[in-house]
Enzyme design. Sequence first.
Site, PDB file in Angstrom:
ATOM      1  N   HIS A  84       0.413   5.055   6.575  1.00 51.99           N
ATOM      2  CA  HIS A  84       0.330   5.670   5.247  1.00 51.99           C
ATOM      3  C   HIS A  84       0.487   7.183   5.365  1.00 51.99           C
ATOM      4  CE1 HIS A  84      -1.924   1.824   5.076  1.00 51.99           C
ATOM      5  NE2 HIS A  84      -1.176   1.678   3.993  1.00 51.99           N
ATOM      6  N   ASP A 141      -4.304   5.902  11.599  1.00 53.12           N
ATOM      7  CA  ASP A 141      -3.345   5.461  10.576  1.00 53.12           C
ATOM      8  C   ASP A 141      -2.070   6.289  10.670  1.00 53.12           C
ATOM      9  OD1 ASP A 141      -1.952   4.608   8.381  1.00 53.12           O
ATOM     10  OD2 ASP A 141      -3.518   5.039   6.913  1.00 53.12           O
ATOM     11  N   SER A 172       0.809  -1.221   0.000  1.00 49.21           N
ATOM     12  CA  SER A 172       0.000   0.000   0.000  1.00 49.21           C
ATOM     13  C   SER A 172       0.839   1.266   0.000  1.00 49.21           C
ATOM     14  CB  SER A 172      -0.948   0.003   1.199  1.00 49.21           C
ATOM     15  OG  SER A 172      -0.244  -0.192   2.406  1.00 49.21           O
TER      16      SER A 172
END
Length: 366
Positions: free
Chosen positions: A346, A343, A122
């Site tokens: 990311h 998160d 990702s």
Amino acid sequence: MGLQLRPIFLSLLLFQLSQLPHQTKAEDFSNANTTSVIRARKLAGRCNFFRGKWVYDASYPLYDSSSCPFIDPEFDCIKYGRPDKQYLKYRWQPFSCNLPRFNGLDFLERWKGKRIMFVGDSLSFNQWQSLSCMIHSSVPNARTYLMKSGPLSSLTFEDYGVKLMLYRTTYLVDLVRENMGLVLKLDSIQNGNAWKGMDMLIFNTWHWWTHTGSSQPWAYVEEGNKLYKDMNRLVAFYKGLTTWARWVNINVDPSKTKVFFQGISPTHYEGKDWNQPTRSCDGEMQPFAGTSYPAGTPMASVVVDKVLSRIKKPVYLLDVTTLSQFRKDAHPSDYSGEHSGTDCSHWCLPGLPDTWNELLYAALVG
């Protein structure tokens, strides 16, 4: 995650890696180009792009998130309510030179008719979307075609014949379903058939190697004909990355394909990494202000350097680890459209991956 380097562990790790038997033939790495890591940090000996500082620049970001049709909800922090905007205004400034300003039109003209593929997890998705938006902002009226099929996504800028492709694979090596469950095959890389014939390849892997428990997708690790219920994750990473290096040596023609490896992208779940043990990335609004990141170099970066020092074919390391460690403020945290919880892995778009792509551009035009 959270595996950080200390001197005694570095010595032990390097010794352990040096003792590992290779599943490849000895000649694959004999007389290897030991300057292959140096080529990553100094572009033609002129400038170290990866050592510098973050400076405020009112002309940033390079694009508006609302005008880019490609941003995934996972990275669209502004759309999902992030109230502060200062994190958008930082530019990476190398100590000994200036990075060229990214020019999307120039990028398309240089790579007209070419195929560029990001290969990885990702974080590769994060960087691929960033580059797509950066180019789109330069040619907003250009015709584009977006295609998704299984692990492969492709964005074509049709007026230039440039394909930006993404091949999703968490480990680079194969993850195969067998009778006993999913098996991580450290010495198999059949996925690589999809990467052949590209004009540029940008590889990435690491984050999933640390996953355990319910977030670990595989049931067994396989090397040769032996199955293991588990393995030291850094050792497994080294073995898997060595298989990738063998694939590059066998399948890449440097006269036709440029190869990059994206350095380890850090996480900011544990504030102790920057001497604030009660914090995480949540609520952080400024980069780390010091000149040396307290947590030091991640062990995974040592593994990457070890493998790249042995590879025969030229591979340019986008050494983004340290500059990214400083950006504890640049994660989606609670402002992600498709990520449960906080998160700190990311990155928001616009944001830090744009700098990774500025560094990629500098390596291509320098």
